[in-house]
Design an enzyme around this catalytic site. Sequence first.
Site, short mmCIF file in Angstrom:
data_model
loop_
_atom_site.label_atom_id
_atom_site.label_comp_id
_atom_site.label_asym_id
_atom_site.label_seq_id
_atom_site.Cartn_x
_atom_site.Cartn_y
_atom_site.Cartn_z
CD GLU A 28 14.24 -17.18 10.09
OE1 GLU A 28 13.34 -16.86 10.91
OE2 GLU A 28 14.87 -18.24 10.16
CG ASP A 48 3.14 -15.42 -0.91
OD1 ASP A 48 2.42 -15.45 0.10
OD2 ASP A 48 4.30 -15.86 -0.91
NE ARG A 59 -1.40 -0.33 -6.44
CZ ARG A 59 -1.76 -0.61 -7.69
NH1 ARG A 59 -2.96 -1.09 -7.94
NH2 ARG A 59 -0.92 -0.42 -8.68
CG HIS A 62 -8.88 -2.33 -1.84
ND1 HIS A 62 -7.78 -2.42 -2.65
CD2 HIS A 62 -9.61 -1.29 -2.33
CE1 HIS A 62 -7.84 -1.49 -3.59
NE2 HIS A 62 -8.94 -0.79 -3.41
CE LYS A 71 -5.75 -7.70 1.86
NZ LYS A 71 -6.12 -6.46 1.16
CE1 TYR A 131 -2.67 -8.60 -0.81
CE2 TYR A 131 -1.07 -7.26 -1.98
CZ TYR A 131 -2.33 -7.81 -1.89
OH TYR A 131 -3.26 -7.57 -2.86
CD GLU A 142 -11.38 -5.96 -4.50
OE1 GLU A 142 -10.25 -5.62 -4.14
OE2 GLU A 142 -11.70 -6.15 -5.68
CE LYS A 167 -11.04 -1.94 -6.33
NZ LYS A 167 -10.45 -3.25 -6.11
CG ASP A 168 -9.36 2.29 -4.80
OD1 ASP A 168 -10.12 1.39 -4.39
OD2 ASP A 168 -8.13 2.13 -4.90
#
Length: 181
Positions: A28, A48, A59, A62, A71, A131, A142, A167-168
């Site tokens: 599960e 999701d 990544r 954030h 998350k 996630y 964000e 962005k990062d």
Amino acid sequence: MKVTPLAIPDVILLEPNVFGDDRGFFFESFNQAQFEAATGKKLNFVQDNHSRSTQNVLRGLHYQIKQPQGKLVRVVAGSVFDVAVDIRKNSPTFGQWVGEVLSSENKKQLWVPEGFAHGFLTLSDKAEFLYKTTDYYAPKFERCILWNDSEINVQWPLDGEPILSEKDKRAPSLLKSEVFE
């Protein structure tokens, strides 16, 4: 399911019971009642997400400053080093991080609650990352924190330079970031 609070106890490692034989396996991947018992929280997941990355893609870190997202993260192909950073200004663990290897092999999941910045580094040739979130993606809220901020000092298992989004690359340090009160 095995439930392990990490060094920052609000971040929880979940290891499902996997039933396998020569045909394959079954487990599960999510059970609302077990999740609520493990975290002590009644949560409603509303979205999701599924991302695919190549090796050395990093990544993060954030978060959403409004409409914060809890998350529940896992990997279904490959492996990543997954990180959660406490950015709750009034928390005794503010600025601290925890990290775990999540993979399709170990089937571990990480619960990253609201109030944390999140990121991951792809360790395998490719990784597929899934996630669930407790709130919807809101681009205007964000934010991100520099992946290699010296105040946080995440020990990324990197060999060379990571592959980053624009962005990062431009993300501010923790001390210059908008954080949770």
